[in-house]
Design a protein around this motif. Structure first.
Motif, short mmCIF file in Angstrom:
data_model
loop_
_atom_site.label_atom_id
_atom_site.label_comp_id
_atom_site.label_asym_id
_atom_site.label_seq_id
_atom_site.Cartn_x
_atom_site.Cartn_y
_atom_site.Cartn_z
N ALA A 14 0.89 -1.25 0.10
CA ALA A 14 0.01 0.11 -0.10
C ALA A 14 0.85 1.27 0.00
CB ALA A 14 -1.03 0.01 1.17
N GLY A 15 0.35 2.23 -0.75
CA GLY A 15 1.33 3.38 -1.03
C GLY A 15 2.39 3.18 -1.71
N SER A 41 -2.23 2.92 -4.68
CA SER A 41 -1.91 4.31 -4.60
C SER A 41 -2.95 5.14 -4.87
CB SER A 41 -0.84 4.46 -5.77
OG SER A 41 -0.56 5.80 -6.15
N GLU A 42 -3.21 6.29 -4.07
CA GLU A 42 -4.64 6.95 -4.17
C GLU A 42 -4.21 7.76 -5.32
OE1 GLU A 42 -7.28 6.54 -1.83
OE2 GLU A 42 -5.86 4.66 -1.90
N LEU A 67 -6.90 2.24 -2.19
CA LEU A 67 -6.62 1.60 -1.08
C LEU A 67 -7.83 1.16 -0.78
CD1 LEU A 67 -4.89 0.24 1.25
CD2 LEU A 67 -4.74 2.43 2.45
N LEU A 81 3.08 -1.44 4.34
CA LEU A 81 2.10 -0.42 4.12
C LEU A 81 3.16 0.71 4.19
CD1 LEU A 81 -0.62 -0.97 6.85
CD2 LEU A 81 -0.38 -1.52 4.43
N LEU A 83 2.67 3.90 3.55
CA LEU A 83 1.61 5.27 3.50
C LEU A 83 2.37 6.31 4.35
CD1 LEU A 83 -1.64 3.14 4.35
CD2 LEU A 83 -0.88 3.76 2.06
N LYS A 87 -1.56 7.89 8.33
CA LYS A 87 -2.41 7.20 7.43
C LYS A 87 -2.53 5.84 7.46
CE LYS A 87 -3.23 11.40 5.63
NZ LYS A 87 -4.45 12.11 6.07
N SER A 88 -1.63 5.24 8.26
CA SER A 88 -1.60 3.74 8.35
C SER A 88 -2.42 3.30 9.44
CB SER A 88 -0.23 3.37 8.76
OG SER A 88 0.60 3.23 7.45
N ASP A 104 4.86 -2.08 8.81
CA ASP A 104 4.24 -0.54 8.36
C ASP A 104 5.66 0.20 8.36
OD1 ASP A 104 2.98 1.77 8.38
OD2 ASP A 104 2.59 1.99 10.32
N SER A 106 5.50 3.43 7.86
CA SER A 106 5.41 4.74 8.76
C SER A 106 5.79 4.84 10.08
CB SER A 106 3.85 5.09 8.42
OG SER A 106 3.03 4.74 9.64
#
Length: 359
Positions: A14-15, A41-42, A67, A81, A83, A87-88, A104, A106
């Motif tokens: 993610a991200g 990806s947003e 996501l 992740l 992100l 945001k996680s 993660d 982040s």
């Protein structure tokens, strides 16, 4: 979860359209036991990975998606992740509830105390109970705990360099823990891929700029981990305070972190070097420099190595340590894969033994 090498483990990233995300995709594609199944990806949802990362054309044949944390557990066995900070929170909680293993990248689960988040990240932590499950993902310090956990909070580039360069000294309480000063330089990719004025070529080229002096949000991570090391085997070692100043330098990749502290014992250069050699004996991704040679980020570019050197300043009774690493590999994606290998029961160097690029 321990996996057989005969069946690949499905991985979601993610991200994935950021710099660290792109490195995750590159490393996973070359990993013999991982199968990349989802990339999110947003900003780039609907675009092919190769359109955002042309260097992965013919290597990663996927399309970025928006996501949807609740949908990830059905399509992947483990989650990486990458992100932005804060945001996680929800994605980690959702994946853990589904019984999945999460790494993660982040800072959302790196700090042990939920009360630290409002001060350093201007956010209230919504899942303080999960902080007790998270393991700080520096394999050189927390390998056994990483092996047992479902949630790794993978540290970033500045904390990795700062902690590794002082860990042997803190563990033996050979320095005044209130005297630590870290002067660190980062390549521009460390600021992420979102455009901002300081990172435009005319602003960053032929420039050297300190930023967030005395208030960088990675300070508490460094203090936390060095403090835990110093407390081993003793009731109290006193607080750890770090003066940390990061700088932006005009190179794409790399961290050079120079640290200073006052010694509490009379040591010579040979004893300092022996201390580091003993502490990091058997560590595959930490390389202690020979003689009086200082670590240099040029020699780790593209690799998962952290190069260290330690130097005595006898005149001032101080020690000077130097750490060099690639901020996108050992400082981000490579370190995350290293932790994931440990979680899955693979040799931790799997997929990570590429040498640095030269020249």
């Amino acid at each position: 979860m321990s996996s057989s090498t005969s069946q690949k483990v499905r991985v979601a990233v993610a991200g994935a359209s950021g710099y660290a995300g792109g490195e995750l995709l590159r490393l996973i594609a070359a990993h013999p036991y991982l199968d990349l199944t989802v990339t999110t990806s947003e900003k780039s949802a609907g675009s092919r990975v190769s359109s955002i990362f042309p260097h992965l054309a013919g290597i990663v044949d996927l399309t970025f998606e928006a996501l949807a944390p609740e949908a990830l557990p059905d399509r992947a066995d483990v989650m990486l992740l990458a992100l932005p900070h804060t945001k996680s929170f929800d994605a980690v909680a959702t994946c853990l509830k589904a019984g999945k293993q999460v790494v993660d990248l982040s800072a959302d689960y790196r700090l042990r105390e939920a009360a630290s988040y409002p001060a350093w990240y201007q956010a209230t932590h919504p899942y303080p109970d999960l902080l007790r499950q998270a393991v700080y993902g520096l394999p050189e310090l927390h390998r056994a705990a990483i092996q047992r956990t479902k949630l790794v909070a993978s540290p970033g580039c500045y904390p990795t360099a700062g902690i590794l360069q002082f860990a042997p000294l803190a563990a033996e309480r050979l320095i005044d823990l209130r005297s630590i000063v870290i002067d660190a330089k980062s390549g521009v990719s460390g600021a992420g891929r979102s455009p901002a004025l300081p990172y435009h070529f005319p602003e960053a080229h032929e420039s050297l700029e300190p930023y967030k002096i005395g208030q960088h949000r990675h300070i508490p991570e460094i203090e936390q981990e060095l403090g835990l090391l110093a407390q081993r085997g003793t009731a109290s070692s006193g607080p750890v305070t770090v003066t940390f100043t990061p700088h932006l330098v005009p190179m794409n990749r790399g961290i050079l972190s120079t640290g200073y502290a006052k010694l509490t014992r009379d040591l010579d250069q040979a004893a300092l070097r022996d201390l580091y050699a003993t502490f990091y004996k058997g560590e595959r991704f930490v390389r202690l420099q020979e003689g009086d040679k200082a670590a240099n980020p040029r020699h780790v570019r593209g690799s998962n190595f952290c190069d260290l050197s330690v130097h005595l300043d006898r005149r001032t009774g101080s020690v000077v340590t130097v750490a060099a690493l690639d901020n996108l590999v050992k400082g981000a994606a490579g370190q995350a894969i290293q932790a994931l290998n440990i979680m899955l029961g693979y040799p931790e160097e799997t997929g990570l033994l590429s040498a640095g690029l030269f020249p």
